[in-house]
Enzyme design. Structure first.
Site, PDB file in Angstrom:
ATOM      1  N   CYS A  58      32.516  29.737  39.329  1.00  0.00           N
ATOM      2  CA  CYS A  58      33.236  30.574  38.363  1.00  0.00           C
ATOM      3  C   CYS A  58      33.144  32.020  38.843  1.00  0.00           C
ATOM      4  CB  CYS A  58      32.586  30.419  36.990  1.00  0.00           C
ATOM      5  SG  CYS A  58      33.182  31.582  35.738  1.00  0.00           S
ATOM      6  N   SER A 112      32.548  34.647  37.288  1.00  0.00           N
ATOM      7  CA  SER A 112      31.536  35.489  36.636  1.00  0.00           C
ATOM      8  C   SER A 112      30.340  35.744  37.555  1.00  0.00           C
ATOM      9  CB  SER A 112      31.082  34.867  35.319  1.00  0.00           C
ATOM     10  OG  SER A 112      32.175  34.786  34.431  1.00  0.00           O
ATOM     11  N   HIS A 154      31.075  38.560  39.998  1.00  0.00           N
ATOM     12  CA  HIS A 154      30.996  39.939  39.487  1.00  0.00           C
ATOM     13  C   HIS A 154      29.590  40.517  39.704  1.00  0.00           C
ATOM     14  CE1 HIS A 154      34.938  39.854  37.732  1.00  0.00           C
ATOM     15  NE2 HIS A 154      34.653  38.943  36.842  1.00  0.00           N
ATOM     16  N   HIS A 179      26.461  28.541  36.612  1.00  0.00           N
ATOM     17  CA  HIS A 179      26.400  28.282  35.164  1.00  0.00           C
ATOM     18  C   HIS A 179      27.476  27.295  34.713  1.00  0.00           C
ATOM     19  CE1 HIS A 179      29.469  31.349  35.645  1.00  0.00           C
ATOM     20  NE2 HIS A 179      30.010  30.837  34.561  1.00  0.00           N
ATOM     21  N   CYS A 209      32.209  25.623  32.030  1.00  0.00           N
ATOM     22  CA  CYS A 209      32.559  27.019  31.731  1.00  0.00           C
ATOM     23  C   CYS A 209      34.068  27.237  31.714  1.00  0.00           C
ATOM     24  CB  CYS A 209      31.886  28.023  32.669  1.00  0.00           C
ATOM     25  SG  CYS A 209      32.407  29.721  32.251  1.00  0.00           S
TER      26      CYS A 209
HETATM   27  N1  LIG Z   1      35.019  35.409  28.459  1.00  0.00           N
HETATM   28  C1  LIG Z   1      34.202  34.524  29.005  1.00  0.00           C
HETATM   29  O1  LIG Z   1      33.334  33.980  28.338  1.00  0.00           O
HETATM   30  C2  LIG Z   1      34.372  34.166  30.457  1.00  0.00           C
HETATM   31  C3  LIG Z   1      33.931  32.923  30.917  1.00  0.00           C
HETATM   32  C4  LIG Z   1      34.209  32.577  32.247  1.00  0.00           C
HETATM   33  C5  LIG Z   1      34.838  33.464  33.093  1.00  0.00           C
HETATM   34  N2  LIG Z   1      35.208  34.691  32.605  1.00  0.00           N
HETATM   35  C6  LIG Z   1      35.927  35.644  33.449  1.00  0.00           C
HETATM   36  O2  LIG Z   1      37.287  35.238  33.517  1.00  0.00           O
HETATM   37  C7  LIG Z   1      37.857  35.802  34.706  1.00  0.00           C
HETATM   38  C8  LIG Z   1      38.583  34.726  35.493  1.00  0.00           C
HETATM   39  O3  LIG Z   1      37.650  33.813  36.047  1.00  0.00           O
HETATM   40  P1  LIG Z   1      38.113  32.724  37.123  1.00  0.00           P
HETATM   41  O4  LIG Z   1      36.898  31.963  37.502  1.00  0.00           O
HETATM   42  O5  LIG Z   1      39.322  32.011  36.660  1.00  0.00           O
HETATM   43  O6  LIG Z   1      38.517  33.704  38.345  1.00  0.00           O
HETATM   44  P2  LIG Z   1      39.436  33.439  39.641  1.00  0.00           P
HETATM   45  O7  LIG Z   1      39.016  34.415  40.663  1.00  0.00           O
HETATM   46  O8  LIG Z   1      39.446  31.990  39.972  1.00  0.00           O
HETATM   47  O9  LIG Z   1      40.919  33.789  39.117  1.00  0.00           O
HETATM   48  C9  LIG Z   1      41.404  35.101  38.954  1.00  0.00           C
HETATM   49  C10 LIG Z   1      42.902  35.089  39.236  1.00  0.00           C
HETATM   50  O10 LIG Z   1      43.426  36.391  38.970  1.00  0.00           O
HETATM   51  C11 LIG Z   1      44.415  36.678  39.952  1.00  0.00           C
HETATM   52  N3  LIG Z   1      44.593  38.137  40.000  1.00  0.00           N
HETATM   53  C12 LIG Z   1      43.771  39.061  40.563  1.00  0.00           C
HETATM   54  N4  LIG Z   1      44.290  40.308  40.377  1.00  0.00           N
HETATM   55  C13 LIG Z   1      45.436  40.152  39.683  1.00  0.00           C
HETATM   56  C14 LIG Z   1      46.418  41.068  39.172  1.00  0.00           C
HETATM   57  N5  LIG Z   1      46.292  42.387  39.357  1.00  0.00           N
HETATM   58  N6  LIG Z   1      47.478  40.568  38.500  1.00  0.00           N
HETATM   59  C15 LIG Z   1      47.621  39.219  38.316  1.00  0.00           C
HETATM   60  N7  LIG Z   1      46.720  38.322  38.781  1.00  0.00           N
HETATM   61  C16 LIG Z   1      45.648  38.773  39.444  1.00  0.00           C
HETATM   62  C17 LIG Z   1      43.873  36.055  41.225  1.00  0.00           C
HETATM   63  O11 LIG Z   1      44.905  35.814  42.155  1.00  0.00           O
HETATM   64  C18 LIG Z   1      43.265  34.746  40.681  1.00  0.00           C
HETATM   65  O12 LIG Z   1      44.212  33.692  40.686  1.00  0.00           O
HETATM   66  C19 LIG Z   1      36.696  36.463  35.462  1.00  0.00           C
HETATM   67  O13 LIG Z   1      36.632  37.837  35.133  1.00  0.00           O
HETATM   68  C20 LIG Z   1      35.488  35.749  34.876  1.00  0.00           C
HETATM   69  O14 LIG Z   1      34.317  36.493  35.027  1.00  0.00           O
HETATM   70  C21 LIG Z   1      34.985  35.043  31.322  1.00  0.00           C
HETATM   71 ZN   LIG Z   2      31.899  30.994  33.998  1.00  0.00          ZN
END
Ligand SMILES: NC(=O)c1ccc[n+]([C@@H]2O[C@H](COP(=O)([O-])OP(=O)(O)OC[C@H]3O[C@@H](n4cnc5c(N)ncnc54)[C@H](O)[C@@H]3O)[C@@H](O)[C@H]2O)c1
Ligand SMILES: [Zn+2]
Ligand SMILES: [Zn+2]
Length: 363
Positions: A38, A40, A43, A59, A164
């Site tokens: 994931c 997260s 980051h 996680h 997650c």
């Molecule tokens: N709120 C929560 O509880 C929670 C839980 C899990 C993950 N997250 C967060 O969610 C986010 C996504 O996680 P993920 O594992 O899917 O990440 P990921 O890296 O797999 O996906 C991110 C996507 O965003 C795209 N992207 C990047 N910059 C962009 C832009 N300017 N415009 C459009 N698209 C763009 C990328 O091409 C990619 O497909 C992360 O910030 C993660 O930390 C939050």
């Molecule tokens: Zn996560």
């Protein structure tokens, strides 16, 4: 056993020989089967967030119960479980009010101060478990309120994603935003989390379902799992494009990246009366700016979604059912399997914006 440890921020994961204690009281020892990558964790590795170090990262996992402490009646050795970082105490106002994913009573599910650490390195020094789980390891030692038991037929590599990304993305749609059938939806960011939001919106009967990403591969994957329209945000103004496609703006926007710019885009593409839900983990300390008059004159809402506002013991078995009956497309979301030793390659691919989800196979 082996685990992937973060020793410094910023830094890469290091595969180390580590030790894990036996379960006591409410604890469960799990043989980790699979763990998803994931964003997260990344980051923290990139230095946008801080956590206690050194830490066994990861996680998003599923595995098989190996042993349980004397107070555990919920599961027994051999049961298949998914872990969740939304560990609930079960007795605070949030838990009793049905918002267990907001439980802050961390000490209730941790070992008491001064007790032996759950995980140690080869020198016997304590290792933190990232998100109180530490899933990038062959075994996990967690509180029983960190797991849900699932059906035997469920393949554990797909189950790991539910730990997650799937629960976060689907929960943001089902539980946080509670979209209505026929409503217009835009998801910004088509990684593991965003693609899960897309699937939930499709299952909930969204009308126009628009996805914004900056890579063609992700947009193709979004179409495969249910997007009706896609917008390449690297080539065109995402807000203008989404407004045009939706006839003036969407009822619901979901931000699944974690950038100031895209959170503001989510707000900017809303129809009057619309709701923007922020899922992405913005760098710590980052702020967002939105035009004040739109909040009251247009009754727009900006809200966050932590782990999909889950009630994971209820939600995760439902997502398992949705996979097994064919509605939730998880085979399409597992892009590659890697051994633990190659985990940094998986994160490098994520940094390049490639792949929906990488899954680590243990054993
Ligand atoms: N709120 C929560 O509880 C929670 C839980 C899990 C993950 N997250 C967060 O969610 C986010 C996504 O996680 P993920 O594992 O899917 O990440 P990921 O890296 O797999 O996906 C991110 C996507 O965003 C795209 N992207 C990047 N910059 C962009 C832009 N300017 N415009 C459009 N698209 C763009 C990328 O091409 C990619 O497909 C992360 O910030 C993660 O930390 C939050
Ligand atoms: Zn996560
Ligand atoms: Zn609680």
């Amino acid at each position: 056993m082996k685990g992937a440890v973060l020793n410094q921020i910023p830094g890469q994961l290091e595969i180390e020989e580590i030790s894990i204690d036996n379960p006591t009281g409410d604890e469960i020892l799990i043989q980790t089967a699979n763990a998803g990558l994931c964003h997260s964790d990344l980051h923290f590795m990139e230095g946008h967030w801080q956590t206690r170090l050194p830490a066994v990262m990861g996680h998003e996992a599923a595995g098989i119960v190996e042993a349980v402490g004397e107070n555990v009646q919920y599961v027994k050795p051999g049961d298949r479980v998914i872990t969740c970082l939304s560990i609930f105490c079960g007795s605070c106002n949030f838990c009793l009010g049905g918002r267990m994913s907001l439980c802050q009573n961390f000490s209730a599910t941790a070992r008491p101060k001064g007790a032996a650490p759950r995980v140690t390195n080869k020198d016997g020094d304590s290792l933190a478990q990232f998100a109180r789980l530490g899933a990038f390891a062959e075994q996990m030692l967690v509180h029983q309120n960190a797991v849900v038991s699932i059906r035997e037929e469920m393949p554990l590599d797909k189950a790991a994603l539910i730990g997650c990304g799937v629960t976060t993305g689907m929960g943001a749609v089902f539980r946080t935003a509670r979209i209505e059938p026929g409503s217009t939806v835009c998801v910004i960011g088509a990684g593991g989390v965003g693609l899960s939001a897309v699937q939930a919106a499709r299952i909930a009967g969204a009308g126009r379902l628009i996805v914004v990403d900056i890579t063609a591969d992700k947009l193709a994957k979004a179409t495969e799992v249910g997007a009706t329209d896609v917008v390449n945000g690297a080539e065109t103004d995402a807000v203008e494009a989404v407004k045009e496609l939706s006839g003036g703006g969407v009822d619901y926007a979901f931000e699944a990246i974690g950038l100031k710019k895209t959170v503001e885009q989510a707000w900017g593409m809303l129809a009057v009366g619309g709701t923007a839900t922020v899922i992405g983990m913005m760098p710590f300390g980052e702020t967002v700016e939105i035009p004040g008059y739109e909040i009251f004159m247009q009754e727009k809402t900006l809200q966050g979604s932590m782990m999909g506002s889950n009630q994971f013991r209820t939600d995760m078995p439902r997502f398992v059912d949705m996979y097994l009956d064919g509605r939730l497309m998880l085979d399409e979301m597992v892009s590659q399997h890697l051994p633990l030793e190659k985990i940094n390659d998986g994160y490098a691919a994520m940094q390049r914006g490639e792949l929906a989800r990488t899954v680590v196979d243990f054993g």
